[in-house]
Design a protein around this motif. Sequence first.
Motif, mmCIF file in Angstrom:
data_model
loop_
_atom_site.group_PDB
_atom_site.id
_atom_site.type_symbol
_atom_site.label_atom_id
_atom_site.label_comp_id
_atom_site.label_asym_id
_atom_site.label_seq_id
_atom_site.Cartn_x
_atom_site.Cartn_y
_atom_site.Cartn_z
ATOM 1 N N GLU A 112 -27.193 26.292 47.717
ATOM 2 C CA GLU A 112 -27.899 27.092 46.718
ATOM 3 C C GLU A 112 -28.866 26.240 45.893
ATOM 4 N N SER A 113 -28.527 24.982 45.699
ATOM 5 C CA SER A 113 -29.400 24.089 44.929
ATOM 6 C C SER A 113 -30.738 23.887 45.624
ATOM 7 N N LEU A 143 -29.955 29.443 39.169
ATOM 8 C CA LEU A 143 -28.928 28.982 40.105
ATOM 9 C C LEU A 143 -27.562 29.518 39.696
ATOM 10 N N HIS A 144 -26.981 30.357 40.541
ATOM 11 C CA HIS A 144 -25.637 30.880 40.317
ATOM 12 C C HIS A 144 -24.656 30.202 41.280
ATOM 13 N N HIS A 145 -23.407 30.622 41.236
ATOM 14 C CA HIS A 145 -22.375 29.945 42.034
ATOM 15 C C HIS A 145 -22.576 30.137 43.536
ATOM 16 N N ASN A 146 -22.975 31.334 43.989
ATOM 17 C CA ASN A 146 -23.153 31.544 45.428
ATOM 18 C C ASN A 146 -24.432 32.317 45.766
ATOM 19 N N ILE A 196 -39.878 29.655 53.185
ATOM 20 C CA ILE A 196 -39.451 28.269 52.961
ATOM 21 C C ILE A 196 -38.229 28.224 52.053
ATOM 22 N N ILE A 197 -38.236 29.029 51.000
ATOM 23 C CA ILE A 197 -37.096 29.085 50.083
ATOM 24 C C ILE A 197 -35.845 29.550 50.823
ATOM 25 N N ALA A 198 -35.989 30.567 51.675
ATOM 26 C CA ALA A 198 -34.846 31.090 52.421
ATOM 27 C C ALA A 198 -34.295 30.061 53.401
ATOM 28 N N LEU A 199 -35.192 29.286 54.022
ATOM 29 C CA LEU A 199 -34.767 28.292 55.010
ATOM 30 C C LEU A 199 -34.186 27.040 54.378
ATOM 31 N N ALA A 200 -34.504 26.801 53.109
ATOM 32 C CA ALA A 200 -34.096 25.554 52.456
ATOM 33 C C ALA A 200 -32.581 25.386 52.430
ATOM 34 N N GLY A 201 -31.844 26.469 52.149
ATOM 35 C CA GLY A 201 -30.385 26.378 52.077
ATOM 36 C C GLY A 201 -29.749 26.035 53.411
ATOM 37 N N PRO A 202 -30.013 26.810 54.477
ATOM 38 C CA PRO A 202 -29.459 26.478 55.794
ATOM 39 C C PRO A 202 -29.867 25.086 56.280
#
Length: 263
Positions: free
Chosen positions: A24-25, A40-43, A60-66
């Motif tokens: 999430e970060s 930024l929340h817990h999940n 890009i934002i969506a792909l950043a976590g995975p």
Amino acid sequence: MFKITINSTALYVIAFLVTTILHESFHSLFGVLFDSYPVLHHNYVEHLNEEALTTSQQTIIALAGPFMSLVQGIIAAIIFFKLGKSDLFRLFIAWTSVLGFNNFLGYVITGPLFKVGDIGRVYYLLDNPLYLQITFALLAAVVLVKFTLMMSKPFLGFATRREWIADGQSRKLFLFHIIILPWIFGSLIMTVLYLPIIAIISIIYPVMSGFVFIGPWQYGYKITDVDPSESREIEKLSFKYISVLILIAMIFKFVLQPGIKFM
């Protein structure tokens, strides 16, 4: 093996929390770069200025976590094989690697089904054809199954007594205590920490993502070339890691759940 189960459960939950926070970060980091005013929340991450984002920025934002989860899995795997002593820290690194890969591949597998998930959102934003989504999902499923079957030997390496790995049934019993029970108990803990329900997938994810662990548990009877660990640390209840778990869980629940704004 009760203490082994407790220790592995604590390390599983710590690794799960670390995986979630890093994941999430990175959504938040790229949100900051693109001025989405992330919270930024817990999940999950809330973007207060999402309407100002372009399709490319949202992707890009969506792909950043995975992507972060994939990098986490790779780096932790490298560290795992460089560490020689099979102690509790190495077990934590093992769970960190497993959950990193599991998180990344899980998103690819569920992408065609859940548009609220990161990869599913990318498919939606880019309008990728269904056949391509299904192809990626099938490939990810094959990789995930093969990867998880590779867990058997490294986790058997934490056995400190030869009788725990002497035959097929003994090896399966040990893996049940160090993999399956930590997944079950850890999932219950994570489900509670994930409350309140924001999206249904987030509440079922902790349990559903671990069903692949049944494979390495059952596959354990085939593994024969394993030597007992010289470290006895895993047999002793680790109040150090239990304390770390409590601390991170409190930060997760009472700091991250309300949200941290980045303006």
